[in-house]
Design an enzyme around this catalytic site. Structure first.
Site, PDB file in Angstrom:
ATOM      1  N   ASN A 109    -113.714  93.456 -28.758  1.00 46.92           N
ATOM      2  CA  ASN A 109    -114.670  92.573 -28.083  1.00 46.92           C
ATOM      3  C   ASN A 109    -114.530  91.212 -28.766  1.00 46.92           C
ATOM      4  O   ASN A 109    -115.061  90.988 -29.847  1.00 46.92           O
ATOM      5  CB  ASN A 109    -116.077  93.155 -28.255  1.00 46.92           C
ATOM      6  CG  ASN A 109    -117.131  92.319 -27.559  1.00 46.92           C
ATOM      7  OD1 ASN A 109    -116.846  91.219 -27.073  1.00 46.92           O
ATOM      8  ND2 ASN A 109    -118.341  92.828 -27.515  1.00 46.92           N
ATOM      9  N   ARG A 139    -112.982  94.305 -23.985  1.00 52.84           N
ATOM     10  CA  ARG A 139    -114.169  93.944 -23.206  1.00 52.84           C
ATOM     11  C   ARG A 139    -113.954  92.542 -22.636  1.00 52.84           C
ATOM     12  O   ARG A 139    -113.748  91.587 -23.380  1.00 52.84           O
ATOM     13  CB  ARG A 139    -115.409  93.940 -24.093  1.00 52.84           C
ATOM     14  CG  ARG A 139    -116.615  93.542 -23.301  1.00 52.84           C
ATOM     15  CD  ARG A 139    -117.793  93.267 -24.163  1.00 52.84           C
ATOM     16  NE  ARG A 139    -118.923  92.921 -23.297  1.00 52.84           N
ATOM     17  CZ  ARG A 139    -120.070  92.443 -23.735  1.00 52.84           C
ATOM     18  NH1 ARG A 139    -120.255  92.257 -25.012  1.00 52.84           N
ATOM     19  NH2 ARG A 139    -121.020  92.154 -22.903  1.00 52.84           N
ATOM     20  N   HIS A 183    -123.175  92.934 -18.506  1.00 54.18           N
ATOM     21  CA  HIS A 183    -123.568  94.118 -19.292  1.00 54.18           C
ATOM     22  C   HIS A 183    -123.254  95.416 -18.537  1.00 54.18           C
ATOM     23  O   HIS A 183    -123.927  96.430 -18.723  1.00 54.18           O
ATOM     24  CB  HIS A 183    -125.076  94.125 -19.609  1.00 54.18           C
ATOM     25  CG  HIS A 183    -125.539  93.025 -20.512  1.00 54.18           C
ATOM     26  ND1 HIS A 183    -126.679  92.289 -20.264  1.00 54.18           N
ATOM     27  CD2 HIS A 183    -125.035  92.552 -21.672  1.00 54.18           C
ATOM     28  CE1 HIS A 183    -126.857  91.396 -21.217  1.00 54.18           C
ATOM     29  NE2 HIS A 183    -125.858  91.531 -22.094  1.00 54.18           N
ATOM     30  N   ARG A 242    -131.474  81.597 -23.764  1.00 53.21           N
ATOM     31  CA  ARG A 242    -131.260  81.212 -22.355  1.00 53.21           C
ATOM     32  C   ARG A 242    -132.584  81.238 -21.608  1.00 53.21           C
ATOM     33  O   ARG A 242    -133.428  82.090 -21.857  1.00 53.21           O
ATOM     34  CB  ARG A 242    -130.296  82.185 -21.667  1.00 53.21           C
ATOM     35  CG  ARG A 242    -128.918  82.187 -22.267  1.00 53.21           C
ATOM     36  CD  ARG A 242    -127.972  83.038 -21.418  1.00 53.21           C
ATOM     37  NE  ARG A 242    -126.755  83.312 -22.163  1.00 53.21           N
ATOM     38  CZ  ARG A 242    -126.281  84.523 -22.401  1.00 53.21           C
ATOM     39  NH1 ARG A 242    -126.899  85.597 -21.920  1.00 53.21           N
ATOM     40  NH2 ARG A 242    -125.181  84.690 -23.091  1.00 53.21           N
ATOM     41  N   GLU A 299    -121.348 100.615 -25.389  1.00 58.69           N
ATOM     42  CA  GLU A 299    -120.400  99.964 -24.488  1.00 58.69           C
ATOM     43  C   GLU A 299    -118.961 100.283 -24.861  1.00 58.69           C
ATOM     44  O   GLU A 299    -118.102 100.419 -24.005  1.00 58.69           O
ATOM     45  CB  GLU A 299    -120.620  98.441 -24.545  1.00 58.69           C
ATOM     46  CG  GLU A 299    -121.925  98.017 -23.898  1.00 58.69           C
ATOM     47  CD  GLU A 299    -122.441  96.681 -24.387  1.00 58.69           C
ATOM     48  OE1 GLU A 299    -122.872  96.594 -25.551  1.00 58.69           O
ATOM     49  OE2 GLU A 299    -122.419  95.721 -23.606  1.00 58.69           O
TER      50      GLU A 299
END
Ligand code: ADP
Length: 403
Positions: free
Chosen positions: A7, A91, A180, A241, A385
Site C-alpha cells: 500500500n 492497493r 475503501h 476533509r 484490507e
C-alpha cells in the site's frame, strides 16, 4: 500462495506477507517519511518479533528494496529467498471506469494506470511508483492491482450520477465512485460468515471510520450506494476533509481567501473536518479527550461527526428498505464506543438499539454490540484490507495461469 501486499502512499509504504492458504499474515511493516529526513521502518513478524530501523530512504524504489531486504534478513525476516514471494498485490486507489475489477499488471496496464492519475492526483502517482519499484525488483513475480473503487462498480446509475450535464459522465467519467472497497467487502462478508447466513440474502450497512471515513449500503453482496464520491472528499466529515458541504461554500471561501484551485482543494481536504471544527486536531482520540475535558469545539466536532454518520445509516436503511446488520470498522469504528453509541442513538424506531455495556467493552474484536431487542444487529469487525488484496491477487494470478 505467499503474497506480498503493498500500500504505497505519498510518503509511506505499508506491506504485509500473507499466506492465502491459511489467510494469516506472516509479517507486516511500514516505511514512513520517504524522501523526508528521519525515515523510519518498522517491521513486525507474526511471532511478535519487532524491529525498527532508521535509514535513509529517499524514494519508493529504495523503500521497496528495504522491504525486500528485511523479508529475507536472517535475524528479522520470514523468507529464505525472495523467490518464495509468489505474487505482489498492490492497493490502488482509483480506477475511474478504466478497470472494472482487479487486474494483472503488465506494461500496457501500467501505462493505462497513468491515465487514471487525473482521478486521484494525490493517491495514484505513489501507487504507480510502488508498482514500478516492485516490477523492477521482482521482475519474474506477477503484480496485481486491487482498486478501492471496484467493489462499488455495480452501484445503480441513479446512485452514481451527479446532477450535472450528462456529457461530463459520458465523456470524462465524472460520477460517484466510492472508496475503501476492500474494507467494505471484507467486513460485510465477514459479518455474513459470523451470523451464519448467506451473504446474498443480507442487507448490510458498513461504516469504515478512520482518518478517511465512508459508509456503504450493501444488498446481496453488492454495494448499491456509498458515501464517498468522485473523490474521497464527499460523505461524512473526516479527520481533515469536510465531507458533504453546500458546493457554494467552495466559491464563498475561495473568494474570501483568494484561493487558487489547488489551494481550495488543499483547504477542503486538509484543513476541515474534525481538525477544522475543533481547531485542535484531526485525531479522534485527542478529540474525545479534549471534549471530555470540556472543550466546546472538540465536543462540537465529535457531535457533527456522529450526527453525519447517523444520517447516512438512516438513509441507507431507506435505500435498502431495512437492514439486517450495521458494521463498525476502521480505527474509530473499531475502538471508539462513544462514536458507535452516539451515531446510533435514538434509532430504536428504525430498529437499532445498542447494548451499551457491551459496546463500552469492545475494542478491535469481532463482536455484536446491539441489544437482544434490536431488530438490526450492530457489530464491530476489525477490517483486513490486506487479506482482500492478497486473496484477489491469488484469484487473478490463478485466472491467468489457467488460460
Ligand atoms: P487510516 O484511515 O489512516 O487508516 P485508521 O483507520 O488507523 O486511519 O484510524 C485512525 C483514527 O482512529 C484516528 O482518528 C484515531 O484517533 C482513531 N482511533 C484509534 N484508536 C482509537 C480509540 N481508542 N478511541 C478513539 N479513536 C481511536
Amino acid at each position: 500462495m505467499k503474497v506480498l501486499t503493498i500500500n504505497s502512499g505519498s510518503s509511506s509504504v505499508k506491506y504485509q506477507m500473507i499466506d492465502t492458504h491459511t489467510q494469516q499474515s506472516l509479517c507486516r511493516g511500514l516505511v514512513e517519511r520517504i524522501g523526508i529526513s528521519g525515515t523510519c521502518m518498522s517491521h513486525t513478524r507474526a511471532d511478535g518479533h519487532k524491529t525498527k530501523i532508521s535509514n535513509n530512504i529517499t524514494n519508493h524504489q529504495t523503500a521497496i528494496e528495504a522491504i525486500l531486504k528485511i523479508l529475507v534478513d536472517p535475524e528479522h525476516g520470514i523468507l529464505s529467498d525472495l523467490g518464495e514471494i509468489e505474487a505482489v498485490g498492490h492497493r490502488l486507489v482509483h480506477a475511474g471506469e478504466k478497470f472494472k475489477e482487479s487486474v494483472l499488471i503488465d506494461n500496457e496496464v501500467r501505462d493505462k494506470l497513468y491515465e487514471c492519475i487525473e482521478y486521484a492526483p494525490l493517491h495514484n502517482p505513489p501507487n504507480i511508483k510502488g508498482i514500478e519499484a516492485a516490477m523492477e525488483n521482482l521482475p519474474n513475480t506477477p503484480n496485481v492491482g486491487v482498486f478501492d473503487t471496484t467493489f462499488h462498480n455495480a452501484m445503480p446509475d441513479y446512485a452514481f450520477m451527479y446532477g450535472i450535464p450528462y456529457k461530463y459522465y459520458k465523456q470524462q467519467g465524472i460520477r460517484r465512485y466510492g472508496f475503501h472497497g476492500s474494507s467494505h467487502l471484507y467486513v460485510s462478508r465477514r459479518a455474513a460468515e459470523i451470523v451464519g447466513k448467506d451473504y446474498r440474502d443480507l442487507k448490510i450497512i458498513t461504516c469504515h471510520l478512520g482518518n478517511g471515513s465512508s459508509i456503504a449500503a450493501i444488498k446481496g453482496g453488492i454495494s448499491v450506494d456509498t458515501s464517498m464520491g468522485f473523490t474521497p472528499l464527499e460523505g461524512v466529515i473526516m479527520g481533515t476533509r469536510c465531507g458533504d458541504i453546500d458546493p457554494g461554500l467552495i466559491f464563498a471561501i475561495a473568494a474570501r481567501e483568494n484561493f487558487t484551485l489547488d489551494e481550495a482543494s488543499s483547504f477542503f481536504n486538509k484543513q476541515c473536518g474534525l481538525q477544522g471544527i475543533s481547531g485542535l486536531t484531526s485525531d479522534m482520540r485527542e478529540i474525545e479527550a479534549a471534549a471530555a475535558a470540556g472543550n466546546y469545539q472538540a465536543q462540537l466536532a465529535l457531535n457533527v461527526f456522529c450526527y453525519r454518520i447517523k444520517k447516512y445509516i438512516a438513509s441507507y436503511i431507506g435505500v435498502l428498505n431495512g437492514a439486517d446488520i450495521v458494521v463498525f470498522t476502521g480505527g474509530i469504528g473499531e475502538n471508539s464506543y462513544t462514536v458507535r453509541s452516539q451515531s446510533t442513538k435514538d434509532m430504536d424506531q428504525l430498529g437499532i438499539e445498542l447494548d451499551e455495556a457491551k459496546n463500552c467493552e469492545i475494542r478491535s474484536t469481532e463482536s455484536t454490540i446491539s441489544s437482544e431487542k434490536s431488530r438490526i444487529r450492530v457489530m464491530v469487525i476489525p477490517t483486513n484490507e490486506e487479506l482482500v488484496i492478497a486473496m484477489e491477487t491469488e484469484r487473478i494470478v490463478g485466472q491467468h495461469r489457467g488460460r
